[in-house]
Write a protein that holds these residues in place. Structure first.
Motif, mmCIF file in Angstrom:
data_model
loop_
_atom_site.group_PDB
_atom_site.id
_atom_site.type_symbol
_atom_site.label_atom_id
_atom_site.label_comp_id
_atom_site.label_asym_id
_atom_site.label_seq_id
_atom_site.Cartn_x
_atom_site.Cartn_y
_atom_site.Cartn_z
ATOM 1 N N HIS A 83 11.815 21.541 53.329
ATOM 2 C CA HIS A 83 11.578 20.762 52.289
ATOM 3 C C HIS A 83 11.316 19.881 51.470
ATOM 4 O O HIS A 83 11.006 19.256 50.628
ATOM 5 C CB HIS A 83 13.050 21.019 51.157
ATOM 6 N N ASP A 84 11.550 18.153 52.595
ATOM 7 C CA ASP A 84 11.440 16.912 52.311
ATOM 8 C C ASP A 84 10.086 16.782 52.663
ATOM 9 O O ASP A 84 10.048 15.238 52.602
ATOM 10 C CB ASP A 84 12.732 16.049 52.667
ATOM 11 N N ASP A 137 20.735 21.602 48.622
ATOM 12 C CA ASP A 137 19.919 20.655 48.872
ATOM 13 C C ASP A 137 20.940 19.519 47.801
ATOM 14 O O ASP A 137 21.117 18.168 47.700
ATOM 15 C CB ASP A 137 18.662 20.365 48.508
ATOM 16 N N ARG A 147 23.676 8.394 50.767
ATOM 17 C CA ARG A 147 23.031 8.374 51.427
ATOM 18 C C ARG A 147 22.129 7.673 49.867
ATOM 19 O O ARG A 147 21.081 7.176 49.649
ATOM 20 C CB ARG A 147 22.256 10.041 51.293
ATOM 21 N N HIS A 202 19.603 15.590 57.406
ATOM 22 C CA HIS A 202 20.057 16.103 56.169
ATOM 23 C C HIS A 202 19.512 17.363 56.155
ATOM 24 O O HIS A 202 20.036 18.373 55.355
ATOM 25 C CB HIS A 202 18.975 14.243 55.501
HETATM 26 NI NI NI Z 1 16.643 16.946 50.833
#
Ligand code: NI
Ligand code: ADP
Length: 220
Positions: A58-59, A123, A135, A29
């Motif tokens: 970012h995650d 994203d 997802r 991802h």
């Molecule tokens: Ni993400």
């Protein structure tokens, strides 16, 4: 370290951290988001160093993975310091990550700069289309959510708290987030890609209603 080395080290670090995830927030991802963000960045004239770092990190501190609802970003912040990223750049990267996430149908999530706009678009593109469908059901499965629920209509969440507390079925998640994303893209390139992915999700839902007998009126 120079910028290229910082990016390479960040990639190694994030890859190692996100290897085992089964909620749709795995390394692939992150890799797709980075690739798409850099592509959008080239169109929009955004700084690829800031975009690359924000996409990679970012995650790492996402509440959906860590369970921490404080909104703080300890892992990303610690890494940026450790990698020797200068203060102003680190602050920009952390600000992008903090603003990025979808926070409910009724909650605006404005980005402060073009770098943030392209990372947010990337994203969000990864949450729709075929990959978005995959997802969403992976996330629902990892959280023990129902595939669909004939008794429950989707909710328009008015606040971030309300959205984060929800335990909607995955089909309802399409109406609570995924189908709203095409109108929330920041850049024209992302908007065009989103339109095609959006149509694909609509077709998927039509087929799903046909196969399951789920009443689409419930989700209108
Ligand atoms: Ni993400
Ligand atoms: P964001 O930060 O905007 O939430 P992420 O990269 O963290 O974006 O991706 C969120 C992913 O989790 C999406 O693929 C989304 O479909 C999935 N997800 C979040 N909430 C739910 C839910 N209630 N049911 C199913 N999937 C969900």
């Amino acid at each position: 370290m120079d910028k290229k080395q910082i990016i390479a080290a960040t990639e190694r670090f994030v890859r190692e951290q996100m290897q085992a995830d089964a909620t749709g927030h795995d390394w692939l991802h992150v890799e797709r988001v980075r690739r798409m963000a850099l592509r959008l960045a080239a169109h929009e004239g955004a700084d690829p160093f800031v975009v690359g770092l924000a996409a990679l990190l970012h995650d790492l501190d996402d509440y959906k993975i860590t369970g921490d609802l404080s909104g703080e970003l300890p892992r990303a912040a610690r890494w940026l310091a450790r990698a020797g990223v200068d203060e102003p750049t680190a602050r920009r990267v952390l600000d992008i990550i903090a603003r990025l996430s979808f926070k409910g149908a009724g909650v605006a999530t404005p980005m402060a700069d073009v770098e943030g706009c392209v990372v947010q678009d990337a994203d969000r593109l990864d949450a729709i289309g075929a990959i978005g469908i995959a997802r969403a059901f992976a996330y629902g499965g990892a959280r023990g959510r129902a595939l669909y629920d004939p008794q429950a209509a989707p909710v328009r969440h008015a606040s971030e708290q309300e959205y984060k507390r929800n335990s909607s079925s995955t089909v309802n998640h399409f109406y609570e987030k995924l189908l709203l994303l095409k109108d929330r893209m920041n850049t024209p390139t992302a908007r065009a890609i989103a339109q095609q992915r959006h149509r694909y999700m609509e077709e998927f839902l039509v087929q799903l209603y046909e196969e399951t007998g789920l009443d689409p009126a419930l989700t209108d």
